[in-house]
Design an enzyme around this catalytic site. Structure first.
Site, mmCIF file in Angstrom:
data_model
loop_
_atom_site.group_PDB
_atom_site.id
_atom_site.type_symbol
_atom_site.label_atom_id
_atom_site.label_comp_id
_atom_site.label_asym_id
_atom_site.label_seq_id
_atom_site.Cartn_x
_atom_site.Cartn_y
_atom_site.Cartn_z
ATOM 1 N N GLY A 113 4.964 -1.287 -2.045
ATOM 2 C CA GLY A 113 4.515 -0.504 -3.200
ATOM 3 C C GLY A 113 4.317 -1.312 -4.469
ATOM 4 O O GLY A 113 4.409 -0.758 -5.561
ATOM 5 N N SER A 114 4.010 -2.629 -4.334
ATOM 6 C CA SER A 114 3.845 -3.409 -5.573
ATOM 7 C C SER A 114 2.629 -2.909 -6.360
ATOM 8 O O SER A 114 2.655 -2.872 -7.596
ATOM 9 C CB SER A 114 3.739 -4.907 -5.276
ATOM 10 O OG SER A 114 2.527 -5.198 -4.646
ATOM 11 N N ASN A 115 1.575 -2.499 -5.657
ATOM 12 C CA ASN A 115 0.413 -1.946 -6.372
ATOM 13 C C ASN A 115 0.767 -0.620 -7.027
ATOM 14 O O ASN A 115 0.420 -0.385 -8.190
ATOM 15 C CB ASN A 115 -0.763 -1.748 -5.408
ATOM 16 C CG ASN A 115 -1.530 -3.030 -5.198
ATOM 17 O OD1 ASN A 115 -2.283 -3.449 -6.067
ATOM 18 N ND2 ASN A 115 -1.317 -3.672 -4.063
ATOM 19 N N LEU A 188 -1.874 2.949 5.633
ATOM 20 C CA LEU A 188 -2.632 2.452 6.789
ATOM 21 C C LEU A 188 -3.252 3.547 7.657
ATOM 22 O O LEU A 188 -4.081 3.245 8.509
ATOM 23 C CB LEU A 188 -1.733 1.552 7.649
ATOM 24 C CG LEU A 188 -1.222 0.297 6.943
ATOM 25 C CD1 LEU A 188 -0.388 -0.559 7.874
ATOM 26 C CD2 LEU A 188 -2.377 -0.534 6.384
ATOM 27 N N ASN A 205 -9.642 3.271 -2.274
ATOM 28 C CA ASN A 205 -8.750 2.367 -1.533
ATOM 29 C C ASN A 205 -8.935 0.950 -2.062
ATOM 30 O O ASN A 205 -9.972 0.620 -2.634
ATOM 31 C CB ASN A 205 -9.118 2.413 -0.043
ATOM 32 C CG ASN A 205 -8.228 1.500 0.787
ATOM 33 O OD1 ASN A 205 -7.011 1.437 0.595
ATOM 34 N ND2 ASN A 205 -8.837 0.758 1.708
ATOM 35 N N HIS A 207 -8.799 -3.042 -0.725
ATOM 36 C CA HIS A 207 -8.749 -3.865 0.481
ATOM 37 C C HIS A 207 -8.619 -5.333 0.061
ATOM 38 O O HIS A 207 -9.314 -5.776 -0.859
ATOM 39 C CB HIS A 207 -10.033 -3.648 1.298
ATOM 40 C CG HIS A 207 -9.986 -4.358 2.618
ATOM 41 N ND1 HIS A 207 -9.246 -3.891 3.686
ATOM 42 C CD2 HIS A 207 -10.540 -5.521 3.023
ATOM 43 C CE1 HIS A 207 -9.359 -4.733 4.690
ATOM 44 N NE2 HIS A 207 -10.142 -5.741 4.324
ATOM 45 N N ASP A 248 -12.454 1.133 5.778
ATOM 46 C CA ASP A 248 -12.943 0.141 4.814
ATOM 47 C C ASP A 248 -14.458 0.160 4.658
ATOM 48 O O ASP A 248 -15.115 -0.880 4.633
ATOM 49 C CB ASP A 248 -12.511 -1.282 5.261
ATOM 50 C CG ASP A 248 -11.010 -1.376 5.464
ATOM 51 O OD1 ASP A 248 -10.274 -0.764 4.683
ATOM 52 O OD2 ASP A 248 -10.576 -2.055 6.410
ATOM 53 N N GLU A 277 -5.129 -7.816 -7.388
ATOM 54 C CA GLU A 277 -4.932 -6.371 -7.180
ATOM 55 C C GLU A 277 -4.178 -5.747 -8.349
ATOM 56 O O GLU A 277 -4.560 -4.696 -8.872
ATOM 57 C CB GLU A 277 -4.145 -6.120 -5.887
ATOM 58 C CG GLU A 277 -4.950 -6.463 -4.652
ATOM 59 C CD GLU A 277 -4.213 -6.165 -3.363
ATOM 60 O OE1 GLU A 277 -4.889 -5.979 -2.343
ATOM 61 O OE2 GLU A 277 -2.969 -6.141 -3.363
HETATM 62 C C1 GRF Z 1 -2.368 -4.550 -0.591
HETATM 63 O O1 GRF Z 1 -2.575 -5.906 -0.343
HETATM 64 C C2 GRF Z 1 -3.654 -3.781 -0.434
HETATM 65 O O2 GRF Z 1 -4.800 -4.550 -0.554
HETATM 66 C C3 GRF Z 1 -3.566 -3.261 0.963
HETATM 67 O O3 GRF Z 1 -2.204 -3.035 1.203
HETATM 68 C C4 GRF Z 1 -1.435 -3.925 0.408
HETATM 69 C C5 GRF Z 1 -0.349 -3.116 -0.225
HETATM 70 O O4 GRF Z 1 0.583 -3.943 -0.864
HETATM 71 N N1 GRF Z 1 -4.396 -2.088 1.129
HETATM 72 P P1 GRF Z 1 1.740 -3.327 -1.764
HETATM 73 O O5 GRF Z 1 2.581 -2.417 -0.864
HETATM 74 O O6 GRF Z 1 1.112 -2.563 -2.862
HETATM 75 O O7 GRF Z 1 2.507 -4.520 -2.239
#
Ligand code: GRF
Length: 295
Positions: A113-115, A188, A205, A207, A248, A277
């Protein structure tokens, strides 16, 4: 009942026991303190005594459970618990959800969940807020993103595969939270058709490669970066796109590139991609939100 509580509070057996003990001891302590205070006031037993006693224990209860929770090691649980109770009493959370002046976003994630964390942080920062994260949807019990949601006080929804792909089971919850945009961040599972048609051009999304290359079923995480390196690509990057019924595949909204060095490994490339990201995903969501809020 204990099993349900354990799952609901996301705690182990020992913590559940200590939480119950805190409730019991805190309750007894506030009852005892309430009676002592009334004794000091020299009030005769009667209706006024009962009403005052009820008022006193209601006021003293949070203080007593917090006090008891410290030696029992349950302070952080009760801090959050009381905060949630307060939000319910004051109706604060409900008010936030029905406010329609800014965009309500649901993040779907199942990884660390870093994003999601960056997107949440960006929604709180700055004076010109254009979106709020109203819900975190996750398909993996124990995923890091659930802790992030918990810390930020954002409601979360744990979904099951069978229900997700049968009919439109989770749509009412998304509608109840007035979701305007669904943001996939490391989610996913393919989005089911009923969700896509309920949110036309409202699901995006990210990618970790420059689509249309290195996308499709099974292309996620380090597999993407390994293929990029194996093919001796000179550059890679990120793609933010609308989601349609193929993996995608939907219309591209934004791309950013980075150099692939000769000595890059899947891990070092993943780090570069994560930097892109974390910078661009919140910014793109912000742009979409500003467009929507203006329209
Ligand atoms: C990211 O690299 C994104 O591109 C992909 O899944 C990853 C999620 O990373 N769809 P995080 O859990 O947000 O660190």
């Amino acid at each position: 009942m204990f099993k349900k509580l354990k799952a609901h509070w996301k705690v182990n057996e020992l913590n559940l026991l200590l939480i119950i003990a805190t409730f019991a001891l805190g309750g007894s302590l506030c009852g005892y303190a309430g009676r002592k205070i009334l004794l000091l006031l020299n009030l005769e037993k009667g209706l006024a005594w009962i009403l005052l006693y009820l008022l006193l224990i209601t006021l003293l209860w949070p203080l007593c459970v917090i006090l008891i929770s410290i030696p029992l090691g349950q302070f952080s649980f009760f801090k959050k618990y009381l905060f949630k109770v307060w939000q319910k009493i004051s109706g604060k959370r409900n008010r936030i959800n029905i406010q329609k002046d800014i965009m309500n976003v649901a993040i779907f994630a199942s990884g660390t969940g870093s994003n999601a964390q960056k997107i949440i942080a960006s929604s709180f920062s700055g004076s010109n807020k254009s979106y709020r994260i109203a819900l975190i949807v996750c398909n993996k019990p124990g995923a890091g993103v659930l802790q992030i949601a918990e810390k930020a006080g954002i409601p979360n929804l744990l979904i099951e595969k069978d229900r997700f792909y049968t009919g439109d089971n989770y749509l009412p919850e998304l509608k109840r939270q007035s979701i305007d945009l669904i943001v996939l961040a490391g989610f996913l599972w393919k989005m089911p058709a009923p969700v896509i048609s309920a949110f036309p051009k409202k699901i995006i999304n990210i990618h970790p490669a420059l689509l249309p290359k290195y996308g499709g079923k099974g292309m996620y995480g380090n597999k993407v970066h390994e293929s990029v390196i194996a093919n001796k690509e000179k550059e890679s990057g990120i793609t933010i796109h609308y989601v349609d019924e193929l993996y995608d595949h939907g219309e591209i909204i934004f791309q950013a590139k980075c150099i692939v060095e000769e000595n890059d490994t899947a891990e070092t490339l993943a780090q570069k991609i994560h930097v892109l990201e974390h910078t661009h995903y919140p910014a793109v969501i912000n742009d979409l939100a500003q467009k929507q809020n203006r329209s």
